[in-house]
Design a protein around this motif. Structure first.
Motif, PDB file in Angstrom:
ATOM      1  N   GLY A  78       0.824  -1.213   0.000  1.00 39.41           N
ATOM      2  CA  GLY A  78       0.000   0.000   0.000  1.00 39.41           C
ATOM      3  C   GLY A  78       0.852   1.253   0.000  1.00 39.41           C
ATOM      4  N   LEU A  79       0.239   2.352   0.416  1.00 40.51           N
ATOM      5  CA  LEU A  79       0.938   3.630   0.446  1.00 40.51           C
ATOM      6  C   LEU A  79       2.198   3.515   1.294  1.00 40.51           C
ATOM      7  CD1 LEU A  79       0.983   6.643  -0.304  1.00 40.51           C
ATOM      8  CD2 LEU A  79      -0.328   7.066   1.780  1.00 40.51           C
ATOM      9  N   HIS A  80       3.322   3.956   0.748  1.00 41.90           N
ATOM     10  CA  HIS A  80       4.590   3.862   1.458  1.00 41.90           C
ATOM     11  C   HIS A  80       5.133   5.240   1.840  1.00 41.90           C
ATOM     12  CE1 HIS A  80       9.009   3.167   1.821  1.00 41.90           C
ATOM     13  NE2 HIS A  80       8.553   2.194   2.576  1.00 41.90           N
ATOM     14  N   HIS A  81       5.178   6.166   0.879  1.00 43.23           N
ATOM     15  CA  HIS A  81       5.743   7.484   1.177  1.00 43.23           C
ATOM     16  C   HIS A  81       5.264   8.531   0.182  1.00 43.23           C
ATOM     17  CE1 HIS A  81       8.631   5.884  -1.811  1.00 43.23           C
ATOM     18  NE2 HIS A  81       8.773   7.142  -2.172  1.00 43.23           N
ATOM     19  N   ILE A  82       5.497   9.785   0.549  1.00 45.57           N
ATOM     20  CA  ILE A  82       5.305  10.915  -0.355  1.00 45.57           C
ATOM     21  C   ILE A  82       6.665  11.565  -0.522  1.00 45.57           C
ATOM     22  CG2 ILE A  82       4.193  13.147  -0.727  1.00 45.57           C
ATOM     23  CD1 ILE A  82       1.865  12.130   0.962  1.00 45.57           C
ATOM     24  N   ALA A  83       7.059  11.789  -1.775  1.00 45.77           N
ATOM     25  CA  ALA A  83       8.371  12.368  -2.070  1.00 45.77           C
ATOM     26  C   ALA A  83       8.225  13.800  -2.566  1.00 45.77           C
ATOM     27  CB  ALA A  83       9.087  11.527  -3.125  1.00 45.77           C
ATOM     28  N   PHE A  84       9.007  14.678  -1.969  1.00 50.33           N
ATOM     29  CA  PHE A  84       9.023  16.082  -2.353  1.00 50.33           C
ATOM     30  C   PHE A  84      10.352  16.403  -3.020  1.00 50.33           C
ATOM     31  CE2 PHE A  84       6.067  15.796   1.142  1.00 50.33           C
ATOM     32  CZ  PHE A  84       5.007  16.587   0.723  1.00 50.33           C
ATOM     33  N   GLU A  85      10.289  17.057  -4.173  1.00 45.85           N
ATOM     34  CA  GLU A  85      11.510  17.516  -4.817  1.00 45.85           C
ATOM     35  C   GLU A  85      11.971  18.784  -4.115  1.00 45.85           C
ATOM     36  OE1 GLU A  85      13.422  18.714  -9.135  1.00 45.85           O
ATOM     37  OE2 GLU A  85      11.293  18.240  -9.024  1.00 45.85           O
ATOM     38  N   GLY A 128       1.880   9.689  10.957  1.00 47.35           N
ATOM     39  CA  GLY A 128       2.504   8.416  10.609  1.00 47.35           C
ATOM     40  C   GLY A 128       2.974   8.436   9.168  1.00 47.35           C
ATOM     41  N   LEU A 129       3.629   9.518   8.775  1.00 49.05           N
ATOM     42  CA  LEU A 129       3.978   9.775   7.378  1.00 49.05           C
ATOM     43  C   LEU A 129       5.467   9.615   7.127  1.00 49.05           C
ATOM     44  CD1 LEU A 129       3.140  10.863   4.557  1.00 49.05           C
ATOM     45  CD2 LEU A 129       3.546  13.159   5.483  1.00 49.05           C
ATOM     46  N   LEU A 130       5.805   8.807   6.120  1.00 48.38           N
ATOM     47  CA  LEU A 130       7.179   8.693   5.656  1.00 48.38           C
ATOM     48  C   LEU A 130       7.350   9.670   4.497  1.00 48.38           C
ATOM     49  CD1 LEU A 130       9.904   7.204   5.948  1.00 48.38           C
ATOM     50  CD2 LEU A 130       9.035   5.521   4.304  1.00 48.38           C
ATOM     51  N   VAL A 131       8.330  10.546   4.620  1.00 46.08           N
ATOM     52  CA  VAL A 131       8.600  11.585   3.625  1.00 46.08           C
ATOM     53  C   VAL A 131       9.964  11.309   3.006  1.00 46.08           C
ATOM     54  CG1 VAL A 131       9.090  14.053   3.324  1.00 46.08           C
ATOM     55  CG2 VAL A 131       7.197  13.320   4.780  1.00 46.08           C
ATOM     56  N   GLU A 132      10.020  11.421   1.696  1.00 49.01           N
ATOM     57  CA  GLU A 132      11.279  11.317   0.965  1.00 49.01           C
ATOM     58  C   GLU A 132      11.581  12.680   0.370  1.00 49.01           C
ATOM     59  OE1 GLU A 132      13.346   8.659  -2.596  1.00 49.01           O
ATOM     60  OE2 GLU A 132      11.163   8.790  -2.484  1.00 49.01           O
ATOM     61  N   LEU A 133      12.801  13.140   0.555  1.00 51.20           N
ATOM     62  CA  LEU A 133      13.266  14.352  -0.119  1.00 51.20           C
ATOM     63  C   LEU A 133      14.093  13.905  -1.323  1.00 51.20           C
ATOM     64  CD1 LEU A 133      14.406  16.543   2.907  1.00 51.20           C
ATOM     65  CD2 LEU A 133      12.175  16.518   1.745  1.00 51.20           C
ATOM     66  N   VAL A 134      13.853  14.543  -2.463  1.00 49.63           N
ATOM     67  CA  VAL A 134      14.507  14.155  -3.709  1.00 49.63           C
ATOM     68  C   VAL A 134      15.162  15.393  -4.318  1.00 49.63           C
ATOM     69  CG1 VAL A 134      14.137  13.287  -6.045  1.00 49.63           C
ATOM     70  CG2 VAL A 134      12.758  12.388  -4.175  1.00 49.63           C
ATOM     71  N   GLN A 135      16.432  15.233  -4.683  1.00 50.52           N
ATOM     72  CA  GLN A 135      17.143  16.285  -5.415  1.00 50.52           C
ATOM     73  C   GLN A 135      17.731  15.663  -6.670  1.00 50.52           C
ATOM     74  OE1 GLN A 135      20.152  18.438  -3.196  1.00 50.52           O
ATOM     75  NE2 GLN A 135      21.192  19.024  -5.067  1.00 50.52           N
ATOM     76  N   TYR A 136      17.514  16.327  -7.799  1.00 50.18           N
ATOM     77  CA  TYR A 136      18.086  15.863  -9.069  1.00 50.18           C
ATOM     78  C   TYR A 136      19.287  16.724  -9.420  1.00 50.18           C
ATOM     79  CZ  TYR A 136      13.804  13.187  -9.682  1.00 50.18           C
ATOM     80  OH  TYR A 136      12.757  12.301  -9.518  1.00 50.18           O
ATOM     81  N   SER A 137      20.331  16.083  -9.926  1.00 51.27           N
ATOM     82  CA  SER A 137      21.513  16.855 -10.325  1.00 51.27           C
ATOM     83  C   SER A 137      21.349  17.345 -11.749  1.00 51.27           C
ATOM     84  CB  SER A 137      22.766  16.011 -10.217  1.00 51.27           C
ATOM     85  OG  SER A 137      22.663  14.857 -11.008  1.00 51.27           O
TER      86      SER A 137
END
Length: 137
Positions: A78-85, A128-137
């Motif tokens: 199911g839902l695992h995380h929300i990723a923010f750039e 109870g939220l897993l957040v991913e931070l994403v940076q693109y080079s």
């Protein structure tokens, strides 16, 4: 600075079985890769017309010792995380730590896509939220 939602991660142990559902939802597979540090395989699906955000990421174990093992034991698929750039990962990681998010990663890690750097944090309460931070080079 947060730039927007990059993707929503769905944990599954059978991504090929979700392919038809993704297609029915007018999503098309854009990209895939392995995040070696987490031992997970990732498929990125985009909305119809391409280039849209957020993407949907199907995350599955890439072998024994996957970072998903605990998630499946507690919650199943199911839902695992929300990723923010973000434009600069380290300052955002520090800012969220100071705001009460619990770091999962001590340092940023290589993500599943080319030029992707990521770090995870957890907000236990109130979401109870897993957040991913994403940076693109």
């Amino acid at each position: 600075m947060l730039l927007g939602i990059d993707h929503i991660g769905l944990a599954t142990d059978d991504p090929s079985a979700l392919g038809p559902a993704m297609t029915t939802l007018d999503l098309s597979k854009l990209d895939n890769g392995i995040a070696d540090g987490y031992r997970v395989a990732c498929e990125f699906w985009q909305p119809a017309g391409g280039g849209g955000r957020p993407l949907i990421e199907l995350v599955s174990p890439a072998g024994p010792g996957s970072a998903l093992d605990g998630h499946f034991a507690r919650f199943g698929p199911g839902l695992h995380h929300i990723a923010f750039e973000v434009d600069d990962l380290v300052p955002e990681l520090n800012r969220l730590r100071e705001a009460g998010f619990t770091p999962v990663d001590r340092e940023p890690c290589t993500g599943a896509r080319q030029g992707m750097l990521v770090a995870f944090l957890y907000l236990a309460r109130p979401a109870g939220l897993l957040v991913e931070l994403v940076q693109y080079s």
